[in-house]
Motif scaffolding. Structure first.
Motif, short mmCIF file in Angstrom:
data_model
loop_
_atom_site.label_atom_id
_atom_site.label_comp_id
_atom_site.label_asym_id
_atom_site.label_seq_id
_atom_site.Cartn_x
_atom_site.Cartn_y
_atom_site.Cartn_z
N LEU A 163 39.83 30.87 32.86
CA LEU A 163 41.21 30.47 33.10
C LEU A 163 41.34 29.17 33.89
O LEU A 163 42.28 28.40 33.68
CB LEU A 163 41.97 31.60 33.82
CG LEU A 163 42.26 32.85 32.98
CD1 LEU A 163 42.97 33.90 33.83
CD2 LEU A 163 43.12 32.51 31.77
N LYS A 164 40.42 28.90 34.78
CA LYS A 164 40.61 27.72 35.63
C LYS A 164 40.47 26.41 34.87
O LYS A 164 41.06 25.40 35.24
CB LYS A 164 39.62 27.75 36.81
CG LYS A 164 38.18 27.56 36.40
CD LYS A 164 37.29 27.55 37.64
CE LYS A 164 35.82 27.31 37.27
NZ LYS A 164 34.97 27.29 38.48
N ALA A 223 43.82 43.17 42.80
CA ALA A 223 43.30 43.33 44.16
C ALA A 223 42.22 44.40 44.22
O ALA A 223 41.19 44.24 44.90
CB ALA A 223 44.45 43.67 45.11
N MET A 224 42.43 45.48 43.50
CA MET A 224 41.45 46.57 43.49
C MET A 224 40.13 46.10 42.88
O MET A 224 39.04 46.36 43.43
CB MET A 224 42.00 47.76 42.69
CG MET A 224 41.06 48.95 42.60
SD MET A 224 41.81 50.33 41.71
CE MET A 224 42.04 49.58 40.10
N ALA A 225 40.21 45.38 41.76
CA ALA A 225 38.98 44.90 41.11
C ALA A 225 38.25 43.90 42.01
O ALA A 225 37.01 43.91 42.09
CB ALA A 225 39.33 44.25 39.77
N GLN A 226 38.99 43.04 42.68
CA GLN A 226 38.36 42.07 43.58
C GLN A 226 37.70 42.76 44.77
O GLN A 226 36.63 42.34 45.22
CB GLN A 226 39.40 41.05 44.04
CG GLN A 226 39.85 40.11 42.91
CD GLN A 226 41.02 39.24 43.30
OE1 GLN A 226 41.75 39.54 44.26
NE2 GLN A 226 41.23 38.16 42.55
N THR A 227 38.33 43.83 45.25
CA THR A 227 37.73 44.58 46.35
C THR A 227 36.40 45.18 45.93
O THR A 227 35.44 45.22 46.71
CB THR A 227 38.69 45.70 46.80
OG1 THR A 227 39.91 45.12 47.25
CG2 THR A 227 38.08 46.51 47.92
N ILE A 257 39.13 40.35 33.56
CA ILE A 257 39.52 39.74 32.29
C ILE A 257 40.93 40.22 31.97
O ILE A 257 41.19 41.43 31.96
CB ILE A 257 38.56 40.15 31.15
CG1 ILE A 257 37.11 39.80 31.52
CG2 ILE A 257 38.97 39.50 29.84
CD1 ILE A 257 36.09 40.47 30.63
N ALA A 258 41.81 39.29 31.71
CA ALA A 258 43.20 39.64 31.36
C ALA A 258 43.36 39.56 29.84
O ALA A 258 43.05 38.54 29.23
CB ALA A 258 44.18 38.71 32.05
N GLU A 259 43.86 40.65 29.23
CA GLU A 259 44.04 40.70 27.78
C GLU A 259 45.49 40.34 27.41
O GLU A 259 46.42 40.59 28.18
CB GLU A 259 43.75 42.10 27.24
CG GLU A 259 42.33 42.56 27.41
CD GLU A 259 42.12 43.94 26.79
OE1 GLU A 259 41.37 44.04 25.83
OE2 GLU A 259 42.72 44.92 27.30
N ARG A 287 45.99 34.08 41.23
CA ARG A 287 45.39 35.26 41.86
C ARG A 287 43.89 35.35 41.58
O ARG A 287 43.28 36.42 41.70
CB ARG A 287 46.12 36.52 41.37
CG ARG A 287 47.50 36.65 42.04
CD ARG A 287 48.47 37.50 41.26
NE ARG A 287 49.75 37.57 41.95
CZ ARG A 287 50.66 36.60 41.95
NH1 ARG A 287 50.40 35.46 41.30
NH2 ARG A 287 51.79 36.72 42.61
N ASP A 288 43.32 34.21 41.18
CA ASP A 288 41.88 34.08 41.01
C ASP A 288 41.30 35.01 39.95
O ASP A 288 40.17 35.51 40.08
CB ASP A 288 41.15 34.31 42.35
CG ASP A 288 41.51 33.25 43.38
OD1 ASP A 288 41.72 32.09 42.97
OD2 ASP A 288 41.60 33.59 44.57
N VAL A 289 42.07 35.29 38.91
CA VAL A 289 41.53 36.04 37.78
C VAL A 289 40.64 35.08 36.99
O VAL A 289 41.08 33.98 36.61
CB VAL A 289 42.66 36.61 36.89
CG1 VAL A 289 42.09 37.26 35.64
CG2 VAL A 289 43.49 37.61 37.69
#
Length: 532
Positions: free
Chosen positions: A295-296, A468-472, A478-480, A494-496
Motif C-alpha cells: 500500500l505505501k 490494532a489487534m493484528a499489529q499487537t 492484508i486488506a481485501e 494505519r500502517d496496513v
C-alpha cells in the motif's frame, strides 16, 4: 455412501414426504370442507325452521289476543262462533278452548261431549308474556293425539306440534323446535328429545354431538324459541366423498408439480457434480491471479490464485456457486491439486525472476485438518526452484473448528517454509484466543469491513480494532476488496502493509498478471496512480 447416492436418497425421501403430505393434506382439507358444508346445510335448516316457528307463534299469539278481548257471554253460540272463526283464520291453530276454574267449558268445536272432563292441568312452563305452555294437551274434539297447548286469560290454543317444524327438509335431516330451556315443542323425523335439550342448553353450539349415533347439528335462537337441524355423520361422509372427488386430484396435482421441481433440482445438482467431475478430468478449470500490492508504494508483491470455470458459451461460472458444492462433495481436494499444479507451471518463471513475489493458495477446511495439501505442495515444488516462502496458504476461519488439528497442520506448514494467513477474518468464529494460539503469519481483513470505511455504521469502527489487534500480535495485515482511494488512504494511515481490490486490479489471466507485475516493480508508481 457416495455423494450421488446421498442426493438420490434424499430426493426419494423428499418425494415420498411430498406425496404423503399431499395425500394427508387433501384428506384433511376434504374432511374440514365436508364438515363445513354439512354445517352450513344444517344451519340453513335451523334458520328456516325458526322462520316457520316464529310465524306460527305470531299466529297463535294473534289468536289468543283476538279471543281474550271478546265481550260476549262465555260459551254462548256467539262466543263459540268467534273462537271457530279465529281457528279457521289461523293456519297453525287446530282448536281454541275456554276454561273456567281449570275445567273445559267449551271449545271452537262447541260444547264438550257428555261425560268428558278435561282439566287444564299444570303447565310445563310459562313464557315471559305470561302464556302457560302444556306440551301434552288433550283436544276437546274426540280422542285425538295430545297437542301443544298455550293458555292465557281463560283461553287455550291447541297446535299440532308437527306443524311447528313443518318445513321442506332432506329425509336424513331431523328438525326440532324447542324452548330456550330445551323443552321440545315440535319436531320432524323424530329427533331425540334429550339430545335436542342438550343442544339447546349448550350455548357453545358445539356441532359435534354424541347421541345414540354420532350427530352433527346446528342451532338457531330467537327470544324464547330455539330450532335445531340434525343429521348423522354418515350424511357428512357422503359430502366428504364429493369433496374428495374435487380436492384429491388437486392435491395429487400439487404433489406432481412439487416432485417435478424436486426432480429438476436433483438432476441439476447431480448434473453440476457430474460436470465438475468431468471438468476436473478434462482439466477445464483455469486460474486467475488477484494482484496483491504494497500500500505505501503500489509495488506488486504477489497475488491470490483464484480458480475459474469457463463455460462453453464463453461465460464464467460463479465460484460461489460451484466451490461450496465442490467442498460438500469432496471434489475440492482434486480441484485444489490442479490449482497447485497450474500455479507452479504458470508462475514458475516469474517467481524465479522476482524472489520477493509470492502466490497465495486457498486451503479448504478438510486440508487444514489433515494437512494433506502439504504433501501435494512438496511434490509440486520439488525441482521447480520455487522457494516454499513464495507460497502462502490462506485458510478461512471455518477451517479452525478443530483447533488442535489445525495447529498441527499449520505448524508443519511453517516448518516446511510456507507462510500462513487467515482469510476473510471477522466473518466466521475465530477469536483472539485462536489468533494467539495458532501459528500464523498474516491476517486478511474481509471486504465487508473495508466497505464500512468512511461510513457512519455500527461496524465502521471494527476495522480499526482488527488492525490494532493484528499489529499487537505482530501479524502482517492484508486488506481485501479495496475499491476507493479513501479506503486505501485510511489503511495507509494505519500502517496496513498490503491490499488487494479493484482499485488496483481485478483478477487477471496469467499473462496479464505477469505484465502487471512488470509494470509495478520497485521502480513503479504508487498504487492509486498505477490503478488509474
Amino acid at each position: 455412501m457416495n455423494r450421488r447416492t446421498r442426493v438420490v436418497a434424499a430426493a426419494v425421501a423428499c418425494a415420498s414426504a411430498v406425496v404423503l403430505l399431499s395425500f394427508w393434506g387433501s384428506l384433511h382439507f376434504s374432511g374440514l370442507r365436508a364438515r363445513e358444508v354439512e354445517q352450513l346445510r344444517l344451519q340453513r335448516v335451523a334458520d328456516i325452521a325458526m322462520t316457520r316457528a316464529s310465524k306460527s307463534f305470531d299466529e297463535i299469539g294473534a289468536a289468543l289476543q283476538s279471543v281474550a278481548t271478546l265481550t260476549v257471554r262465555p260459551c254462548s253460540d256467539e262466543h263459540i262462533a268467534l273462537m271457530r272463526q279465529s281457528t279457521l283464520e289461523s293456519r297453525g291453530v287446530a282448536e281454541i278452548d275456554y276454561f273456567e276454574d281449570g275445567k273445559l267449558k267449551c271449545s271452537s268445536w262447541g260444547m264438550p261431549e257428555q261425560g268428558s272432563d278435561i282439566a287444564l292441568g299444570k303447565p310445563e312452563f310459562t313464557t315471559r308474556d305470561g302464556v302457560d305452555v302444556h306440551t301434552h294437551a288433550p283436544p276437546a274434539a274426540g280422542k285425538g293425539k295430545p297437542m301443544l297447548g298455550l293458555f292465557k286469560d281463560r283461553h287455550r290454543v291447541l297446535v299440532d306440534p308437527a306443524g311447528l317444524a313443518d318445513i321442506v327438509a332432506d329425509p336424513d335431516v331431523q328438525v326440532a323446535v324447542a324452548t330456550s330451556g330445551g323443552a321440545l315443542l315440535g319436531s320432524q323425523n323424530a329427533p331425540d328429545a334429550e339430545l335436542v335439550g342438550k343442544l339447546v342448553r349448550d350455548r357453545g353450539n358445539d356441532p359435534a354431538i354424541a347421541g345414540a349415533d354420532k350427530m352433527q347439528a346446528a342451532v338457531a335462537r330467537k327470544g324464547e324459541l330455539a330450532t335445531v337441524g340434525l343429521a348423522p355423520e354418515s350424511s357428512m361422509h357422503r359430502q366428504l366423498r364429493n369433496e374428495q372427488l374435487y380436492i384429491l386430484p388437486f392435491g395429487f396435482l400439487l404433489a406432481a408439480v412439487a416432485i417435478s421441481l424436486l426432480v429438476w433440482l436433483t438432476r441439476s445438482r447431480l448434473s453440476l457434480l457430474g460436470e465438475m467431475a468431468q471438468a476436473l478430468k478434462n482439466r477445464e478449470f483455469i486460474v486467475h491471479y488477484q494482484p496483491l500490492v504494497r500500500l505505501k508504494d503500489g509495488v506488486c508483491v504477489g497475488a491470490e490464485a483464484l480458480i475459474r470455470w469457463p463455460r462453453p458459451d464463453g461465460t464464467m461460472m460463479r465460484p460461489d456457486y460451484f466451490i461450496p458444492q465442490a467442498e460438500e462433495s469432496g471434489l475440492i481436494e482434486a480441484m485444489t491439486d490442479q490449482l497447485v499444479e497450474t500455479v507452479v507451471r504458470e508462475m514458475r518463471a516469474l517467481l524465479l525472476a522476482q524472489r520477493h513475489l509470492h502466490i497465495a493458495i486457498n486451503v479448504c477446511a478438510s486440508d487444514i485438518q489433515t494437512g494433506r495439501l502439504l504433501d501435494v505442495l512438496a511434490r509440486a515444488l520439488d525441482g521447480s526452484g520455487i522457494e516454499p516462502g513464495q507460497i502462502w496458504l490462506e485458510a478461512t476461519e471455518r477451517g479452525f473448528i478443530d483447533v488442535a488439528a489445525a495447529r498441527n497442520a499449520l505448524e508443519r506448514a511453517r516448518a516446511m517454509g510456507f507462510s500462513v494467513a487467515i482469510d476473510d477474518f471477522g466473518t466466521g468464529y475465530s477469536s483472539l484466543a485462536y489468533l494467539q494460539n495458532l501459528p500464523i503469519d498474516a491476517l486478511k481483513i474481509d471486504k465487508s469491513f473495508i466497505d464500512t470505511i468512511g461510513g457512519d455504521t455500527v461496524t465502521s469502527s471494527v476495522t480499526s480494532h482488527i488492525i490494532a489487534m493484528a499489529q499487537t500480535l505482530q501479524l502482517a495485515i492484508i486488506a481485501e476488496g479495496i475499491e476507493t482511494p479513501l479506503q486505501a488512504d485510511y489503511l495507509r494511515a494505519r500502517d496496513v502493509e498490503y491490499g488487494q481490490g479493484w482499485l488496483f486490479s481485478k483478477a487477471l489471466p496469467p499473462a496479464d498478471f505477469i505484465a502487471y507485475c512488470h509494470r509495478h516493480r520497485e521502480e513503479g508508481q504508487d498504487g492509486s496512480r498505477a490503478a488509474a
